[in-house]
Write an enzyme that holds these catalytic residues in place. Structure first.
Site, short mmCIF file in Angstrom:
data_model
loop_
_atom_site.label_atom_id
_atom_site.label_comp_id
_atom_site.label_asym_id
_atom_site.label_seq_id
_atom_site.Cartn_x
_atom_site.Cartn_y
_atom_site.Cartn_z
N GLY A 59 0.83 -1.20 0.00
CA GLY A 59 0.00 0.00 0.00
C GLY A 59 0.86 1.25 0.00
N CYS A 86 5.22 -6.09 1.73
CA CYS A 86 5.57 -4.67 1.66
C CYS A 86 4.88 -3.89 2.78
CB CYS A 86 5.26 -4.13 0.27
SG CYS A 86 6.12 -2.60 -0.06
N TYR A 87 3.88 -3.05 2.47
CA TYR A 87 3.19 -2.34 3.56
C TYR A 87 2.60 -3.35 4.55
CZ TYR A 87 0.20 0.86 6.13
OH TYR A 87 -0.37 1.60 7.14
N HIS A 176 7.59 -7.67 -3.66
CA HIS A 176 6.29 -8.07 -4.21
C HIS A 176 6.42 -9.40 -4.96
CE1 HIS A 176 3.91 -4.45 -3.34
NE2 HIS A 176 5.08 -3.85 -3.39
N GLU A 178 4.10 -11.12 -6.17
CA GLU A 178 3.03 -11.30 -7.15
C GLU A 178 3.36 -10.76 -8.52
OE1 GLU A 178 3.00 -9.64 -4.41
OE2 GLU A 178 2.18 -7.64 -4.59
N ASP A 233 -14.58 -9.98 -24.75
CA ASP A 233 -15.02 -9.58 -23.42
C ASP A 233 -16.55 -9.42 -23.33
OD1 ASP A 233 -12.33 -9.48 -23.20
OD2 ASP A 233 -12.19 -7.29 -23.20
N LYS A 375 -7.41 -10.84 -19.18
CA LYS A 375 -7.84 -11.31 -20.50
C LYS A 375 -7.77 -12.84 -20.65
CE LYS A 375 -8.86 -9.80 -24.76
NZ LYS A 375 -9.82 -8.71 -25.01
#
Ligand code: XMP
Length: 519
Positions: A59, A86-87, A176, A178, A233, A375
């Site tokens: 964050g 992180c945060y 991070h 991710e 989509d 996607k």
């Protein structure tokens, strides 16, 4: 979205730009998770959610600021594994008795390398080489770890890059895991959910069931309208919503005269005939082409199309009695938001979105069942829903259609030539088995005539440019490296088969500096 059948992981969102990527990594591991903004996760919410594990996201705030976000205190007594990122790491340390500092020299942005410091299950499969690349993005850092924690990984600027209190199953990382730039990050999540005991019972089939239940709950017995473009989509969104509420959904397909060869028939046949969906085929070619007549400025052309789109859509939608909802195939990358996508402030829809601006104008509420997906996940959901593979794999096609592939003035003659050339080009790509390797391919008809010689005669016809790019998300792109044989064969076919074109070029510009489309 209540669903007690699945093992659940809770992500407490502190507003990181990449929180949704954590969810994505978990879905790849077949783990069900929900992202909730920190403000909403009270002790009561936490107890009711009953997570099997919790992740605290990154964050933008600083834990050293008074009143900055915190995890609910009861989290530490829940007895489930917690991973702070992180945060999330910093608030974890602060709340559990460690220290965080901010100010000069504490920040670190970009690539860093972590070295091991002892053995930790969370890092199984890491350090096969001596160090692991990770992505750092922090202003503050931990200066003292909380009691019970040990260090398991260090980087030059983060002595506490990985720490853990193994007895309590608390894990904290400064980087991070991710993001793509932490290449082994997925492994860290895999280890985390494994040690939390997840069996991986969450699949696209389960997602479909849940999304259907959520749509039913949101819509009740009201009517929904959906702008269908024929793209993946909006098609997947329409089929999913149709499965949820049947004839309460009406699709509106606006034919602005800027579609590719056979496209309108394909879309109408597929949805009206195969899926039996109520579908309005709005043939508004004369309106659009009339208003575009004589216009050559790219922005003017886009603005005309955008405005007409809204007018036309509204005209047809007004005819649907009781319509209270507008369905859109908005994907996660389209969602621009500051705190969190679930329950956070309202979203801004991409300005180029075809029906953007409609909900406010018409007083409609949005149904966006794909808002949490990327996607490739939408394509997987489309397969799950039984959409034909050829439809799911279609290249993206822009809302303004062929208008932005026809630089300068648009005429019916040019559009006709463009459609034919594009059809030959795509046929070539398919015949050579290249379609799925390419993100997007099309022909642009150039506003220039050139001299040629065919048979014994002089020709004076249009030049065209072939475009084919590879890309992950359309934000950056590289031109596709066709062989000279392929290009030569395609140019010959276009010139032979399409009257009106006597010169073919290949566009080898990447993005940036170019864009994918010509306008
Ligand atoms: P550019 O040309 O900006 O395109 O590199 C990136 C991607 O976005 C598509 N695109 C649009 N899609 N409405 C859309 O729905 C638009 O106005 C629009 N403009 C560009 C483009 O086809 C490519 O996939």
């Amino acid at each position: 979205m209540e669903n007690m059948q699945h093992e659940r992981l809770l992500i407490i969102d502190f507003g990181s730009q990449v929180t949704q990527l954590i969810a994505r990594r978990l879905r790849e591991l077949n783990v069900y998770c929900e992202i909730h903004p920190y403000q909403k996760v009270t002790d009561a919410v936490l107890a009711e959610f009953a997570p099997k594990a919790v992740i605290l996201s990154g964050g933008p705030d600083s834990v050293t600021r008074e009143g900055s976000p915190r995890a609910p205190e009861s989290l530490w007594d829940l007895g489930v594994p917690v991973l702070g990122i992180c945060y999330g790491q910093q608030t974890m340390m602060t709340q559990l008795g460690g220290k965080v500092v901010s100010g000069h020299g504490t920040s670190e942005f970009g690539r860093a390398f972590v070295k091991p410091h002892g053995k930790l299950t969370l890092l199984d499969g890491w350090f096969l080489t001596e160090k692991e690349q990770v992505w750092m993005s922090h202003g503050d850092h931990v200066s003292e770890i909380a009691p019970g924690f040990e260090v398991y990984g260090t980087s030059p600027n983060a002595p506490f890059a990985v720490t853990a209190d193994v007895a309590r199953n608390f894990y904290a990382v400064q980087f991070h895991p991710e993001v793509h730039h932490t290449p082994n990050g997925a492994k860290l999540y895999e280890n985390f959910v494994r040690l939390a005991g997840f069996t991986g019972d969450w699949t696209m089939g389960a997602y479909r069931e849940q999304a259907i239940a959520a749509i039913r709950e949101q819509v009740g017995d009201k009517q929904v309208i959906c702008g269908l473009s024929g793209g993946v989509d909006s098609s997947v969104a329409a089929v999913l919503i149709h499965e949820a509420i049947g004839d309460q959904l009406t699709c509106v397909f606006v034919d602005h005269g800027l579609l590719r060869q056979g496209e309108a028939e394909e879309v109408v046949t597929m949805f009206r005939d195969n899926y039996n969906m109520p579908l309005i085929h709005a043939d508004e070619q004369d309106l659009f082409l009339g208003e575009l007549d004589g216009q050559s400025d790219p922005e003017t052309k886009r603005k005309i199309i955008g405005k007409l789109f809204i007018d036309v859509f509204q005209k047809y939608a007004n005819g649907i009695e009781g319509a209270e909802f507008l369905a859109q195939g908005t994907l996660y990358p389209d969602v621009i938001e500051s705190v969190s996508f679930s329950g956070g402030p309202s979203v801004t829809i991409k300005s180029h979105h075809n029906v953007g601006g409609l909900p406010e104008k018409m007083g409609l509420k949005l149904v966006e069942p794909l808002r949490e997906l990327f996607k490739d996940e939408v394509r997987a959901l489309g397969r799950e829903l039984g959409l034909p593979p050829s439809f799911i794999g279609r290249h993206p096609f822009p809302g303004p259609g062929l208008a932005i592939r026809c630089p300068g003035e648009i005429t019916r003659e040019k559009l006709e030539i463009l459609r034919k050339a594009d059809a030959v080009y795509i046929d070539q790509i398919r015949k050579h088995g290249l379609y799925d390797d390419i993100w997007q391919a099309f022909v642009a008809i150039l506003p220039v005539r050139t001299v040629g010689v065919m048979g014994d005669g002089r020709t004076y016809d249009f030049a065209c440019a072939l475009r084919a790019v590879t890309s992950v998300d359309g934000m950056t792109a590289d031109y596709y490296p066709f062989t000279h044989d392929f290009l030569g064969e395609t140019a010959t076919r276009i010139i032979n088969e399409v009257q009106g074109i006597n010169r073919v070029t290949y566009d080898i510009t990447s993005k940036p500096p170019g864009t994918i489309e010509w306008e």
